[in-house]
Design a protein around this motif. Sequence first.
Motif, mmCIF file in Angstrom:
data_model
loop_
_atom_site.group_PDB
_atom_site.id
_atom_site.type_symbol
_atom_site.label_atom_id
_atom_site.label_comp_id
_atom_site.label_asym_id
_atom_site.label_seq_id
_atom_site.Cartn_x
_atom_site.Cartn_y
_atom_site.Cartn_z
ATOM 1 N N ASN A 139 0.818 -1.205 0.000
ATOM 2 C CA ASN A 139 0.000 0.000 0.000
ATOM 3 C C ASN A 139 0.856 1.260 0.000
ATOM 4 N N HIS A 140 2.063 1.156 0.550
ATOM 5 C CA HIS A 140 2.966 2.303 0.615
ATOM 6 C C HIS A 140 3.939 2.342 -0.565
ATOM 7 N N SER A 157 -3.018 2.373 -8.476
ATOM 8 C CA SER A 157 -2.757 0.940 -8.413
ATOM 9 C C SER A 157 -2.681 0.430 -6.977
ATOM 10 N N SER A 158 -2.547 1.326 -6.003
ATOM 11 C CA SER A 158 -2.529 0.882 -4.605
ATOM 12 C C SER A 158 -3.860 0.260 -4.209
ATOM 13 N N ASN A 198 -5.173 -2.703 -1.266
ATOM 14 C CA ASN A 198 -6.039 -2.237 -0.185
ATOM 15 C C ASN A 198 -7.493 -2.431 -0.610
ATOM 16 N N SER A 199 -7.850 -3.700 -0.860
ATOM 17 C CA SER A 199 -9.123 -4.004 -1.485
ATOM 18 C C SER A 199 -9.774 -5.213 -0.835
ATOM 19 N N ALA A 229 -11.021 8.047 -10.204
ATOM 20 C CA ALA A 229 -11.635 7.185 -11.221
ATOM 21 C C ALA A 229 -10.737 6.008 -11.590
ATOM 22 N N GLY A 230 -9.428 6.217 -11.541
ATOM 23 C CA GLY A 230 -8.498 5.142 -11.886
ATOM 24 C C GLY A 230 -8.666 3.929 -10.991
ATOM 25 N N GLU A 231 -8.924 4.147 -9.701
ATOM 26 C CA GLU A 231 -9.131 3.035 -8.777
ATOM 27 C C GLU A 231 -10.320 2.187 -9.213
ATOM 28 N N ALA A 232 -11.432 2.855 -9.503
ATOM 29 C CA ALA A 232 -12.643 2.126 -9.899
ATOM 30 C C ALA A 232 -12.427 1.382 -11.211
ATOM 31 N N TRP A 233 -11.734 1.993 -12.152
ATOM 32 C CA TRP A 233 -11.518 1.343 -13.449
ATOM 33 C C TRP A 233 -10.635 0.110 -13.311
#
Length: 198
Positions: free
Chosen positions: A19-20, A26-27, A31-32, A143-147
């Motif tokens: 995560n760090h 992409s983190s 963390n998902s 938005a990048g996280e969701a995609w």
Amino acid sequence: MLAWAAGGIALGVVSLALNHVLPGDSSRLVNSGAVWAAGAFAAGAAVRAGWWRVWLAGTVVLVGAVAGYYGGLVAFEGRHVGADVLAGPLGWGAVGLLAGPVFATAGAWWRDERRGRRVVGVCVLGGVFLAEAAYLAVQERPAGEAWIVAAIGLAVPLVLSRTGRERLLALVALVPAAALGAMAYLALGSVLDVAFTR
């Protein structure tokens, strides 16, 4: 079961460490909740004896991941252990107790000889990624996280299905699976918000 516990703890520690390290959106890959659910899915797919062992393996992986993540916060980041800090592991540990059997069963069904079960198993895993993507969008995260998470959810049935017909069935069934998962994410978010802000 010690191997599953060790795997879960390692999943939590690696999630914290990466995560760090991973750049930008992409983190989200470490963390998902969906990625952790994939750990329970893998445990269920690997266990070959008895439903209670499948359920236990998935649960041990998720609870172990919580222990590894929060233990890593204490051991590596010097977090003080107090009542407020314990809310996180207790809340997520309870989620692991509920979600572990669900995703482990999906993993066991994925290796079943019955096509219907295989399709459902794949949809449960793909659906949790799409549900998390929808939740991230509603929460107005980048938005990048969701995609990224949505792309994984769509890839799951394409990669894990055995035949073209199964892929098609799984893609269609992703819609209700993702809708159910999104409702679960919203409910879980509400419950954890209350639990963590008290």
